[in-house]
Design a protein around this motif. Structure first.
Motif, PDB file in Angstrom:
ATOM      1  N   GLU A 197      -3.826  -5.419   8.416  1.00  0.00           N
ATOM      2  CA  GLU A 197      -4.394  -6.769   8.315  1.00  0.00           C
ATOM      3  C   GLU A 197      -5.845  -6.725   7.841  1.00  0.00           C
ATOM      4  N   GLU A 198      -6.510  -5.581   7.988  1.00  0.00           N
ATOM      5  CA  GLU A 198      -7.917  -5.484   7.601  1.00  0.00           C
ATOM      6  C   GLU A 198      -8.115  -5.546   6.092  1.00  0.00           C
ATOM      7  N   GLY A 199      -7.039  -5.424   5.304  1.00  0.00           N
ATOM      8  CA  GLY A 199      -7.140  -5.716   3.878  1.00  0.00           C
ATOM      9  C   GLY A 199      -7.345  -4.517   2.978  1.00  0.00           C
ATOM     10  N   GLU A 200      -8.003  -4.762   1.847  1.00  0.00           N
ATOM     11  CA  GLU A 200      -8.062  -3.783   0.763  1.00  0.00           C
ATOM     12  C   GLU A 200      -8.690  -2.462   1.181  1.00  0.00           C
ATOM     13  N   SER A 201      -9.664  -2.507   2.072  1.00  0.00           N
ATOM     14  CA  SER A 201     -10.366  -1.275   2.454  1.00  0.00           C
ATOM     15  C   SER A 201      -9.442  -0.263   3.131  1.00  0.00           C
ATOM     16  N   VAL A 202      -8.440  -0.729   3.888  1.00  0.00           N
ATOM     17  CA  VAL A 202      -7.517   0.198   4.554  1.00  0.00           C
ATOM     18  C   VAL A 202      -6.247   0.418   3.732  1.00  0.00           C
ATOM     19  N   LEU A 203      -6.115  -0.297   2.612  1.00  0.00           N
ATOM     20  CA  LEU A 203      -4.951  -0.137   1.730  1.00  0.00           C
ATOM     21  C   LEU A 203      -5.272   0.722   0.509  1.00  0.00           C
ATOM     22  N   GLU A 204      -6.417   1.362   0.524  1.00  0.00           N
ATOM     23  CA  GLU A 204      -6.915   2.090  -0.651  1.00  0.00           C
ATOM     24  C   GLU A 204      -5.892   3.066  -1.221  1.00  0.00           C
ATOM     25  N   LEU A 205      -5.305   3.919  -0.384  1.00  0.00           N
ATOM     26  CA  LEU A 205      -4.342   4.906  -0.871  1.00  0.00           C
ATOM     27  C   LEU A 205      -3.117   4.243  -1.485  1.00  0.00           C
ATOM     28  N   SER A 206      -2.662   3.153  -0.877  1.00  0.00           N
ATOM     29  CA  SER A 206      -1.491   2.428  -1.390  1.00  0.00           C
ATOM     30  C   SER A 206      -1.778   1.823  -2.757  1.00  0.00           C
ATOM     31  N   LEU A 207      -2.924   1.213  -2.912  1.00  0.00           N
ATOM     32  CA  LEU A 207      -3.267   0.535  -4.169  1.00  0.00           C
ATOM     33  C   LEU A 207      -3.441   1.544  -5.303  1.00  0.00           C
ATOM     34  N   ARG A 208      -4.089   2.677  -5.014  1.00  0.00           N
ATOM     35  CA  ARG A 208      -4.281   3.678  -6.065  1.00  0.00           C
ATOM     36  C   ARG A 208      -2.942   4.299  -6.493  1.00  0.00           C
ATOM     37  N   LEU A 209      -2.067   4.541  -5.537  1.00  0.00           N
ATOM     38  CA  LEU A 209      -0.737   5.064  -5.869  1.00  0.00           C
ATOM     39  C   LEU A 209       0.032   4.053  -6.712  1.00  0.00           C
ATOM     40  N   ALA A 210      -0.047   2.785  -6.339  1.00  0.00           N
ATOM     41  CA  ALA A 210       0.654   1.742  -7.092  1.00  0.00           C
ATOM     42  C   ALA A 210       0.160   1.682  -8.537  1.00  0.00           C
ATOM     43  N   GLU A 211      -1.131   1.846  -8.734  1.00  0.00           N
ATOM     44  CA  GLU A 211      -1.681   1.838 -10.099  1.00  0.00           C
ATOM     45  C   GLU A 211      -1.149   3.014 -10.913  1.00  0.00           C
ATOM     46  N   ARG A 212      -1.071   4.181 -10.280  1.00  0.00           N
ATOM     47  CA  ARG A 212      -0.544   5.357 -10.998  1.00  0.00           C
ATOM     48  C   ARG A 212       0.936   5.206 -11.328  1.00  0.00           C
ATOM     49  N   GLU A 213       1.679   4.572 -10.408  1.00  0.00           N
ATOM     50  CA  GLU A 213       3.128   4.426 -10.580  1.00  0.00           C
ATOM     51  C   GLU A 213       3.509   3.142 -11.320  1.00  0.00           C
ATOM     52  N   GLU A 214       2.498   2.345 -11.673  1.00  0.00           N
ATOM     53  CA  GLU A 214       2.728   1.047 -12.326  1.00  0.00           C
ATOM     54  C   GLU A 214       3.625   0.142 -11.478  1.00  0.00           C
ATOM     55  N   ALA A 215       3.367   0.164 -10.178  1.00  0.00           N
ATOM     56  CA  ALA A 215       4.059  -0.720  -9.236  1.00  0.00           C
ATOM     57  C   ALA A 215       3.196  -1.950  -9.008  1.00  0.00           C
ATOM     58  N   LYS A 216       3.804  -3.112  -9.067  1.00  0.00           N
ATOM     59  CA  LYS A 216       3.054  -4.366  -8.979  1.00  0.00           C
ATOM     60  C   LYS A 216       2.857  -4.865  -7.546  1.00  0.00           C
ATOM     61  N   ILE A 217       3.705  -4.386  -6.617  1.00  0.00           N
ATOM     62  CA  ILE A 217       3.660  -4.892  -5.246  1.00  0.00           C
ATOM     63  C   ILE A 217       3.464  -3.747  -4.267  1.00  0.00           C
ATOM     64  N   VAL A 218       2.529  -3.924  -3.340  1.00  0.00           N
ATOM     65  CA  VAL A 218       2.314  -2.977  -2.247  1.00  0.00           C
ATOM     66  C   VAL A 218       2.711  -3.639  -0.937  1.00  0.00           C
ATOM     67  N   LEU A 219       3.501  -2.921  -0.143  1.00  0.00           N
ATOM     68  CA  LEU A 219       3.926  -3.378   1.180  1.00  0.00           C
ATOM     69  C   LEU A 219       3.418  -2.372   2.204  1.00  0.00           C
ATOM     70  N   ALA A 220       2.823  -2.848   3.279  1.00  0.00           N
ATOM     71  CA  ALA A 220       2.314  -1.945   4.316  1.00  0.00           C
ATOM     72  C   ALA A 220       2.739  -2.458   5.680  1.00  0.00           C
ATOM     73  N   THR A 221       3.509  -1.651   6.385  1.00  0.00           N
ATOM     74  CA  THR A 221       3.858  -1.985   7.764  1.00  0.00           C
ATOM     75  C   THR A 221       2.859  -1.309   8.696  1.00  0.00           C
ATOM     76  N   ASP A 222       2.567  -1.940   9.817  1.00  0.00           N
ATOM     77  CA  ASP A 222       1.640  -1.335  10.772  1.00  0.00           C
ATOM     78  C   ASP A 222       2.354  -0.206  11.517  1.00  0.00           C
ATOM     79  N   PRO A 223       1.666   0.555  12.372  1.00  0.00           N
ATOM     80  CA  PRO A 223       2.261   1.771  12.945  1.00  0.00           C
ATOM     81  C   PRO A 223       3.569   1.580  13.704  1.00  0.00           C
ATOM     82  N   ASP A 224       3.805   0.415  14.315  1.00  0.00           N
ATOM     83  CA  ASP A 224       5.098   0.217  14.988  1.00  0.00           C
ATOM     84  C   ASP A 224       6.022  -0.699  14.186  1.00  0.00           C
TER      85      ASP A 224
END
Length: 558
Positions: A243-270
């Motif tokens: 929920e904290e946003g882009e700062s904690v999604l950094e790894l997901s967003l960079r991977l998506a850019e490399r893979e040309e994926a348009k959508i990032v989904l992140a579930t919390d630890p549980d």
């Protein structure tokens, strides 16, 4: 420890106010005593127990060990226990309680809290989190049974007792089959060219989201390799809350850019919450707030309901739910489309129990949410569910892609039809309970004894609702329609300009949260002025009502 919005939650470690072997045994002994009073058939119905992947190296305290001790207490009293053999998403426990017909369920988790914490989340026979009077009665039974029974420490019972069974395989199969009730375009999904990246935030979600995508006909999402496996230290994120946003999604967003994926989904630890980001042409990433995702998911669930039920009269039995601190966008949809909308107090335990009440009378709840990225599509689980929500968001994106529409564009269309709902949500940290009490006492005696504030930042206040005391100035009898909750603080201000602002204490963390929303009527499209006015009021709310410097509050840093 007391039952908050998500059960018992505290730091792991020694002491009666911490989560450890002893306090979990005491809690389960109290649970057993209370369940035995409520269920004459407890010995045939049993208890479901699940756990996440949290662990504290210095003490050896792990969620798995605490789950095994929970099972041992019940097994030593000859109560059947359905103990999952590995970590599971939190929604699997309430789902299993309903499917198996158990008396109750316990999930050992601290969800998205800091790594030092753990928790003990209790579900009743209906699959919803416990609420009053059960929470108070269980606490009373815990206090009356603090001396551990001799066999309560016998963890070997988990291996030796014939009353212990593993529901993992059955529950997984049932869940994935039933998940298709919220899958509307499976054939389209199999041909979807979109790529999705998924992060499980070092928690339980990876394999379950992969299977959910398979159930929907999608190829598996691309996992973030550094975050796909459990890590109780949450090594790659500053905090384990997507929920904290882009700062904690950094790894997901960079991977998506490399893979040309348009959508990032992140579930919390549980895996009971879901964050979503979408790549925008030349504009970086759009990380959706919980309120924005709810607007999209509410629209999507209603769209598919209407496709399957063309008779307008059928809409009369449709409901959507939201907590009172969440966006009013579903209310705007309901007023225009003819279905019903209801608010509850904060916490999915209120939503889950409301769904149970409504379905007993033949109503159908097709979507529920809380602004802190907690969503429930349909009603197969009576708690928020990040696994199912991830698959539903993917299908919605796939559908929109066939029309050359992005999620962000669809959100804009929704606001143009139903009115812009602009919100700002944040928090301050306060580790001193007397300071929290002093802040809210001041609000209730702001200008004089018993007089609430009349203005904030120059904006005049029309109504005040205080569910801690049961006061609501907008009601003829001045009594709150929502239930009174004396154990937590929550005050809502409705301003003459249409902004609604709420201050409340968190039930799971040492935070004072503040929520503001501008609900504009359809046709009012000056977005910049709406956002500017909301920003000014939110800033005034923080400075004038919470006084961070004077009260030594820690501002949000992420």
């Amino acid at each position: 420890m007391t039952f908050g919005t998500a059960g018992l939650r505290a730091a792991m470690g020694a002491g009666f106010s911490r989560v450890n072997d002893l306090t979990v045994i005491q809690s389960t002994q109290g649970m057993y005593v209370y369940l035995a009073k409520c269920f004459p058939d407890l010995s045939s119905r049993g208890l479901v127990v699940g756990y996440d992947t949290r662990a504290q190296e210095c003490s050896g305290c792990t969620s798995e060990r605490l789950a095994r001790l929970t099972a041992a207490v019940m097994l030593c009293k000859d109560i059947p226990v359905y103990l999952f053999s590995t970590y599971v998403p939190t929604p699997f426990v309430p789902y299993a309680v309903k499917k198996i017909g158990a008396a109750a369920g316990v999930m050992i988790t601290a969800s998205h809290n800091r790594k030092e914490d753990n928790g003990y989340k209790v579900y009743w026979q209906n699959g919803a989190q416990i609420s009053s009077p059960h929470d108070k009665e269980i606490l009373r039974c815990i206090e009356e049974n603090t001396e551990p029974w001799p066999e309560s420490w016998n963890e070997d019972l988990v291996e030796d007792s014939p009353l212990r069974s593993d529901p993992l395989e059955d529950v997984c199969r049932w869940y994935m089959e039933e998940l298709r009730t919220v899958c509307f375009q499976r054939e389209l999904n199999t041909r979807c060219p979109l790529k999705f990246v998924h992060s499980s935030f070092h928690g339980v979600g990876h394999s379950y989201v992969q299977r959910a995508f398979q159930a929907f006909g999608f190829p598996p999402p691309i996992p973030v390799p550094e975050q796909m496996n459990p890590d109780p230290n949450f090594s790659t994120v500053s905090c384990p809350n997507p929920e904290e946003g882009e700062s904690v999604l950094e790894l997901s967003l960079r991977l998506a850019e490399r893979e040309e994926a348009k959508i990032v989904l992140a579930t919390d630890p549980d895996a009971d919450r879901l964050a979503v980001a979408e790549q925008c042409d030349k504009c970086g990433w759009k990380v959706f707030t919980g309120n924005e995702l709810a607007a999209l998911l509410g629209w999507w669930m209603l769209y598919n309901w209407k496709e399957a039920h063309p008779d307008p009269e059928d809409t009369e039995r449709v409901y959507m739910l939201a907590t009172t601190v969440s966006s009013k966008i579903l209310q705007a949809l309901a007023q225009k489309e003819g279905f019903h909308f209801q608010e509850t107090l904060p916490g999915f335990k209120w939503i889950g129990n409301k769904i149970h009440e409504l379905t007993k009378t033949g109503k159908e709840v097709i979507f529920s949410f809380e602004e802190s990225i907690g969503f429930l599509c349909g009603s197969m689980v009576l708690d928020k569910d990040g696994v199912s929500a991830a698959a539903v968001v993917a299908e919605m994106a796939a559908h929109l892609h066939t029309k050359n529409i992005t999620l962000k564009q669809q959100l804009q269309y929704i606001y143009e039809i139903y009115g812009f709902h602009i919100s700002r949500t944040s928090y301050v940290i306060c580790n001193d309970p007397p300071t929290v009490k002093r802040i809210f006492t001041r609000l209730r005696n702001f200008e004089d004894e018993g007089v609430y504030p009349r203005k904030c930042g120059g904006y005049s206040i029309a109504h005040v609702r205080d569910v801690t005391t049961g006061y609501d100035s907008s009601q003829p009898d001045k009594r709150s329609v929502l239930p009174v909750t004396k154990s937590s603080q929550m005050v809502t201000f409705t301003f003459h300009n249409g902004i609604v602002a709420t201050l409340r204490t968190s039930g799971t963390e040492p935070k004072i949260k503040y929520y503001t929303e501008f609900c504009a009527p359809p046709g009012k499209r000056d977005l910049f002025s709406l956002e500017d006015e909301l920003k000014k009021l939110a800033s005034a709310l923080l400075e004038e009502f919470l006084e961070p410097e004077k009260n030594n509050l820690i501002r949000r840093s992420v």
